[in-house]
Design an enzyme around this catalytic site. Sequence first.
Site, PDB file in Angstrom:
ATOM      1  CG  ASP A 157      -6.988   1.109   1.315  1.00 53.31           C
ATOM      2  OD1 ASP A 157      -8.219   1.055   1.500  1.00 53.31           O
ATOM      3  OD2 ASP A 157      -6.415   0.434   0.430  1.00 53.31           O
ATOM      4  CG  ASP A 208      -3.099  -2.383  -2.207  1.00 48.99           C
ATOM      5  OD1 ASP A 208      -3.160  -3.565  -2.600  1.00 48.99           O
ATOM      6  OD2 ASP A 208      -2.787  -2.071  -1.045  1.00 48.99           O
ATOM      7  CE1 TYR A 215       4.684   0.861  -2.137  1.00 49.67           C
ATOM      8  CE2 TYR A 215       6.252   0.008  -0.542  1.00 49.67           C
ATOM      9  CZ  TYR A 215       5.368  -0.204  -1.575  1.00 49.67           C
ATOM     10  OH  TYR A 215       5.157  -1.472  -2.054  1.00 49.67           O
ATOM     11  NE  ARG A 222      -3.620  -2.438   1.710  1.00 52.18           N
ATOM     12  CZ  ARG A 222      -4.408  -3.505   1.564  1.00 52.18           C
ATOM     13  NH1 ARG A 222      -5.655  -3.474   2.013  1.00 52.18           N
ATOM     14  NH2 ARG A 222      -3.964  -4.590   0.983  1.00 52.18           N
TER      15      ARG A 222
END
Length: 303
Positions: A80, A38, A66, A172
């Site tokens: 987000d 993203d 992540y 997310r």
Amino acid sequence: MDAVLVIDKPAGITSHDVVTRVRRLLGERSVGHLGTLDPLATGVLPLLIGRYTRLAQFYSAADKTYEGVIRLGFATDTYDADGQPLGPPQVVQVSLEQLQRAADELVGEIEQEPPKFSAKKVAGVPAYKLARKGHEVELKKVRVQVHRFEIQDVDGEAARFVAEVSAGAYVRSLAHEIGKKLGVGGHLAKLRRTKSGEFSLAQAVTLERLSEVREEATSNGRGLEALIPEVALHPRKILPHIPSVTVNQETAGLIANGRAVNLPEFSPAPQVKVFLGQEQLIAIASRIAGTLFQPKVVLRISP
């Protein structure tokens, strides 16, 4: 130009923007990425360059790791920080233990609802395009694997985490769900991909570094082909789960013409990476039977 580059993607641009910039910097049209990030996210974005784009078929959906920050207190429509708040901010009074318990409930095989602002398609149209036009978007839940979701610390409204998830999982959505579980709302504030399958940040270069390499090549007249190995992965490190075999010029010529060849020392392997010399990857070959291998993808063979 044939190469595998791992780009450390900056925030604020799309994965397609990265591809466009690399095409321009390298003067190479054939560039593709393995796994979208993203715009908000940074970190590992593997790119296949030139004829190596034909290797995409050998990269299966990979787990990803992540690190990031969840902002508690309100949810957003995109899940987000780029989205619009879904309500007024709430007072956040949660402990690290409460956060970790909520995160633990999301570990394992779970059914996850993708964000409506995502590339998931509805009747052939990306969901985010419909959502931006104000259309009601309903996405089916998908089964994903969350191998690890660890809240490392919390400072007021900001919770720092590490997550390891299967392909297709949305971090997310994890941030959104943890906010719902705690009753205060939440969204993803920061995200950095540190690993994607075989690729890691240790192998990554920035777009700025790639630009420096191009300028150096232009100024000294050596050509990009000579300098790209400074930033690209060594061909022997590509697809590490497939063994490598080195062949002579005669065998390489047969492979270039699509002919099956005998590779007796690798007969147990279903596939092999075929090299001419130490650095020139010329093909991926699949075992037909016994010691006989058929080229599945033939790459450039330099004289």
